[in-house]
Design an enzyme around this catalytic site. Structure first.
Site, PDB file in Angstrom:
ATOM      1  N   SER B 656       0.820  -1.204   0.000  1.00  0.00           N
ATOM      2  CA  SER B 656       0.000   0.000   0.000  1.00  0.00           C
ATOM      3  C   SER B 656       0.859   1.262   0.000  1.00  0.00           C
ATOM      4  O   SER B 656       0.356   2.351  -0.194  1.00  0.00           O
ATOM      5  CB  SER B 656      -0.933   0.015   1.203  1.00  0.00           C
ATOM      6  N   LYS B 699      -6.104   4.920   8.040  1.00  0.00           N
ATOM      7  CA  LYS B 699      -4.930   5.670   7.584  1.00  0.00           C
ATOM      8  C   LYS B 699      -5.212   7.167   7.562  1.00  0.00           C
ATOM      9  O   LYS B 699      -4.410   7.982   8.038  1.00  0.00           O
ATOM     10  CB  LYS B 699      -4.531   5.182   6.188  1.00  0.00           C
TER      11      LYS B 699
END
Lengths: 284, 819
Positions: B656, B699
């Site tokens: 990611s 996040k």
């Protein structure tokens, strides 16, 4: 009913019991101990070494067929004597075993001679002689052993014919006859009944009606005098067989009868004794 | 082409309270069906319905998805329509005692047979001694005994008689018999005997000898006669026993005539009672003792235990087939066991000590077990498979099964088995078993696959509140106001990290409801409102966010270096997710790139030190692919780049951050500074397209928390892949900050879009001549790579020339040496 023992004409101080080492003899011993305990008497055990056996051992050709092995072995006096001693010791031990727990006074003697003669002689010193009903014959044969027969026939003392089945709780039955010992029988009955805590029944054979009525009066009077309760009843008793039949209707714990009752000839007495399923006290 | 910040509406798919047409959950009906598990329900119905060998079920799904309650409910519904299974009993095997017999009886009759047999023994124990004590019996025995005794007596008497005729007497000695001559009924004394004449003595001796032989013959027969008595008494005893037992047994046989096995067993009982009539004659209750210790009758002496009936499974009062959940599926709890009794140090057992297992109790119905527990119990899985394969339940101890012991124990007859087994477990267990156990597929043909999420649509929005209402009633909680229900639904979507999905993890939904109820109670509210649910969510987070707070603190204190302002070349804020148990949170970390002349490799420092996982490495290698294809398709990529997660001391996995790394690399190549007010997440492919990643909400919130702690400047924001927009279920404070223009979230589809936002410089597209517009990022990158490539070429040529010289010189020396 009072349980206090009436004064008795029967003074029982010593009861004699003849012992051998058979199981049957041990049963007789039990019954004798029971009787001695009831009457608070001393028990005297005797063991008789049979003279015949000792003689037999002296004969040169006689051999003995042993039980179990079914083999013949030579007989020696030493061995016979040793075996007799062993038997005597066992008899004494059996007597001690039975008498001690009841705190009974007892003695034991070993005699030697002819069994019947020795027994009768010893009986002279006792108040009651006890004999077993049969020496080892099965019950079915309904016979008295030869020794018992001789004692019953010849003893001058009161004889107790013991029975394997004793029923102390059943009533004590007295045959109130016409001989002079009738009152003695009644007194013995009362004493035994009081000692065992059982009922007393007095049977008056009505062979002779007048005699029976007189006897009844005597009994009632005696009982009243002693303040002792009992059932008094007449029974058919023209002869011995008649009487036996009548008694067999009742369940008796013990039967007390006069030895010299005229109804009881030698054979009749024998039938009478084997016909009853309880101990019989022959008063003399 | 510059990407725009996402509108507020895209950040959190709120649950529209207006669509909830109720006030509180009290207005809603219970939900009877299972929602969101259509596939599982269908499979379970099929699996439970089909009664064929091997069609056992494996319900796979994460814990808390309601596997047990669904299967249990479906199985119970089906079981209620099925007949009550038969009873099973173990009884003594009179021929081979170590192999107890199994009897099948109609439901309820097992217990009745047990009572009947106990009664039978009681009856026999009172009636048999009575029969043997009866007058009739005793008379008969006596008659037999006396007959023989009479024989003996009469033999003796006869002998006595014939002896007497000869003047000889049979005399009993203390140890036997002997014959002796008599005179006047007295034994002749030795002296007298000596006086007899020789002929007389000889006659006597001869007679005695003859009599002795006769007596011996008679006595030899005695043992024979005694044996005869014994045999006759024995057969009389058997007659009496047969009379006592037969009518009792016959009436039982009549009662149980439906079952041939029971009738046969009762026949054997009769024979055994007759064979062991002595046991019944004595009335002694006491068992034997050794040194005053009571022994059980099983060990010694007569035991009436052998006539007992051990009802293994009885269905006296039940309706329908059994549904059993075995909580502790150990080997013995599944297949049953034989218990032992310690007796003076020895272990003894018999058929009454056989205990049923879950398979016995579930026979004719359903058994539910936890797969992990079965697999963790030694040999339980093997035992279960064996039973399923053979369709019989063998009771064996583990020792017997493994042939480790050979001591005498029981081998109970196996019981035929018809059980549908449902194993419940995590999906990974299912796949492991399917892969490694060849029998698994044969025995568990039906997979019931539970999903942990469901579609969030109009239908589910209608059903989910009813599910909440059902749980509220089941748990006896305060009713939930529709605002609270809405919050629960939103949280459910957030739990699966998807605005278009809802969680079917009933366990965590239930927990949230309970906790919200608790907070409502604390606040003294009658019904649970939105704020109570929020309180519950906040406190759940608070209970587990100690480490997150620690990291945040270290960032604020400058221990962990994260900039949220200014610009840097070759450095970008990346985002990672940390999971600690059930809780996960986002955390920014600085990713930097440096470039130098090299041979086209992108060095992943994480991998070099073995802190990077394979997927992370894959992401980095893709970068090289992207760079090479885009900027150096016609010349060697002559650079060496190194990438690193700064201040990361643990393992890193996942791709990611691959887009982030690419941004750092591009910035380093173009020497274009990147704005540090941004954080980036997203993976990238070789085409430069940004691909979705997991944990997008965590996040964003992770970076937001850092920025907010320092002060929101309005510049700050997060770049996420466009394909992750549908997963956004952000916290309310994030949404509020975006609405106030203090924070932004950008959805980017390509690297070019992202680099524009990060640098504020256009990315640039190749024109028809294949050149990027001057000063664009891509132009600067292209230039840099070209420069590096030329430098490399020049360097390589120079080196080659020098090497060629060296080689020549060496060759010349060689030649010289040869000459």
């Amino acid at each position: 009913m009072t349980t206090k023992a009436p004064k008795s004409d029967l003074k029982v101080k010593r009861i004699l019991v003849a012992l051998d080492a058979s199981p049957h003899s041990e049963e007789a011993l039990e019954a004798a101990v029971e009787l001695a305990h009831s009457l608070e008497a001393e028990l005297e055990g005797i063991f008789i070494e049979d003279e015949d056996l000792l003689r037999l051992a002296g004969l040169p050709f006689v051999r003995e067929l042993r039980h179990f092995s079914a083999r013949y072995e030579d007989v020696s006096s030493q061995r016979i004597e040793r075996e007799l001693r062993t038997q005597a010791r066992r008899a004494e031990a059996a007597l001690a075993r039975s008498a001690k727990p009841r705190r009974l006074h007892y003695s034991f003697r070993v005699l030697r001679g002819r069994v019947e003669a020795e027994l009768l002689e010893a009986a002279e010193e006792a108040d009651i002689v006890t004999v077993g009903r049969a020496r080892s014959a099965p019950e079915r044969t309904r016979k008295l052993g030869s020794v018992a027969r001789a004692v019953v026939r010849e003893a001058s003392r009161t004889v107790m014919v013991l029975h394997r089945q004793a029923h102390p709780s059943q009533p004590v039955c007295v045959i109130y006859g016409a001989c002079g010992t009738a009152r003695k029988a009644l007194a013995a009955g009362a004493q035994l009944a009081a000692a065992q805590g059982s009922e007393l029944r007095v049977f008056i054979p009505d062979g002779d009606r007048e005699q029976a009525a007189a006897s009844e009066n005597e009994v009632e009077e005696w009982l009243a005098g002693q303040r002792f309760a009992a059932t008094v009843q007449r029974v058919a008793g023209r002869d011995c067989r008649d009487l036996l039949r009548s008694l067999q209707h009742y369940s008796c714990g013990a039967v007390i009868v006069e030895r010299d009752d005229p109804m009881l000839g030698e054979d009749e007495l024998h039938d009478f004794l084997v016909g009853l399923d309880c101990p019989v006290l022959l008063i003399r | 082409m510059t990407a725009k910040a996402l509108p507020v509406s895209a950040l959190c798919q709120e649950c529209d309270e207006r669509q909830l047409d109720f006030d509180t959950t009290a207005d809603l009906k219970d939900l009877t069906e299972v929602i969101g598990q259509a596939r599982a329900v269908e499979s379970a119905q099929f699996g439970i319905g089909i009664r064929r060998e091997g069609y056992n079920l494996f319900a796979l799904g994460p814990t808390g998805t309601g596997k047990f309650s669904l299967i249990n409910r479906l199985a119970k519904e089906k079981a209620a329509t099925e007949p009550l299974p038969n009873d099973w009993c173990y009884v003594n095997n009179f021929k081979e005692a170590h192999k107890p017999r199994a009897l099948e009886l109609a439901p309820g009759l097992g217990d009745s047979l047990r009572r009947d047999m106990d009664q039978l023994v009681d009856d026999l124990r009172s009636s048999m001694p009575a029969a043997y004590e009866s007058e009739e019996y005793r008379t008969q025995v006596q008659a037999i005994q006396e007959e023989v005794k009479e024989r003996e007596e009469s033999a003796l008497q006869e002998l006595q008689k014939s002896a007497k005729e000869k003047g000889i007497a049979l005399i009993r000695t203390p140890a036997g018999f002997a014959f002796a001559p008599t005179k006047d009924d007295e034994v002749v004394s030795p002296d007298e005997y000596d006086k007899l004449s020789k002929t007389e003595r000889k006659r006597i001796e001869r007679d005695v000898e003859e009599l002795q032989q006769q007596l011996q013959r008679s006595l030899h027969q005695v043992p024979q006669w005694k044996k005869e008595i014994k045999d006759r008494v024995k057969s009389l005893d058997r007659e009496v026993a047969t009379y006592s037992v037969s009518h009792l047994i016959e009436s039982l046989q009549e009662k149980y005539r439906e079952s041939a096995a029971v009738t046969e067993y009762l026949g054997e009982v009769r024979e055994d009672v007759i064979d062991h009539l002595e046991d019944f004659r004595s009335n002694e209750e006491e068992g034997p003792t050794v040194l005053g210790i009571q022994l059980s009758k099983a060990a010694e002496g007569p035991s009436f235990n052998r006539y007992k009936v051990n009802v293994l499974v009885g269905h006296a009062n039940g309706d329908g087939a059994p549904v059993i959940y075995e909580d502790n599926p150990s080997y013995q709890n599944l297949v049953g066991r034989v218990e032992h009794l310690a007796q003076l140090g020895a272990l003894v057992t018999d058929f009454t000590m056989i205990k049923s297992g879950a398979l016995h109790r579930a026979n004719g119905g359903y058994l539910l077990i936890d797969a992990q527990k079965v697999l963790m119990q030694p040999y339980a899985w093997e035992g279960l498979k064996r039973a399923l394969r053979s369709r019989q339940i063998h009771i064996e101890s583990l020792g017997q099964m493994l042939s480790l012991v050979s001591t005498v124990s029981l081998e109970p007859a196996p019981v035929p088995m018809n059980v549908k087994v449902v194993m419940l477990g995590d999906p990974y267990l299912y796949y492991l078993l399917a892969y490694y156990d060849p029998e698994f597929g044969e025995l568990f043909k039906v997979a019931v696959d539970f999903d942990d999420r469901m579609q969030r649509d109009a239908d589910s929005s209608r059903l989910y509140p009813r599910l909440i209402a059902t749980l509220v009633r089941k748990e006896d909680l305060r009713h939930f106001h529709r605002t609270a229900v809405a919050r629960v639904i939103e949280h459910s979507a957030r739990a699966v990290g998807d605005a278009e999905r809802l969680s079917t993890h009933m366990g965590s939904v239930q927990d949230l409801l309970r906790e919200a109820d608790y907070w409502a109670d604390e606040a003294g509210a009658d019904i649970v409102r939105r704020e109570h649910v929020q309180h519950a969510i906040d406190s759940q987070i608070h209970r587990s966010d100690r480490l997150q707070q620690r990291i945040q603190e270290e960032i604020q204190r400058g221990t962990i270096l994260i900039d949220t302002e200014g610009e840097r070349v070759g450095a970008v804020n990346g985002l990672s997710v940390m999971s600690l148990g059930q809780y996960s949170f986002g955390q920014p970390s600085r990713i930097t790139a440096r470039v130098r002349l090299g041979e086209g490799e992108v060095i992943d420092i994480e991998r070099e030190v073995e802190l990077g996982g394979p997927i992370h490495s894959k992401g980095v290698m893709i970068l090289a692919g992207y760079l090479g294809a885009r900027f150096a398709h016609d010349r060697p990529l002559s650079l060496s780049a190194s990438l690193v997660f700064e201040q990361s001391y643990g393992e890193i996995e996942g791709d990611s951050a691959s887009s982030t790394e690419l941004y750092a690399l591009l910035s380093a190549l173009a020497e274009a500074p990147i704005k540090q007010c941004f954080a980036v997440t997203g993976s990238v492919n070789q085409q430069g397209e940004v691909q979705p990643i997991g944990g997008v909400n965590e996040k964003i919130e992770g970076f937001f928390d850092v920025c907010r702690a320092r002060e929101l400047t309005g510049e700050q924001g997060v770049l996420i892949p466009e394909s992750n927009v549908k997963h956004l279920m952000l916290r309310q404070d994030v949404v509020d900050a975006v609405a106030d223009g203090k924070f932004s979230i950008y959805a980017v589809a390509t690297i070019d879009e992202g680099i524009e936002i990060l640098t504020g410089v256009p990315a640039g597209e190749r024109d028809a001549s294949g050149r990027f517009p001057p000063n664009s990022i891509n132009y600067r990158v292209d230039e840099k790579i070209r420069t590096l490539s030329e430098k490399m070429h020049a360097f390589a040529t120079a080196t080659k020339g020098a090497e060629a010289e060296d080689e020549k010189g060496e060759a010349g020396d060689d030649e010289g040496a040869e000459e």
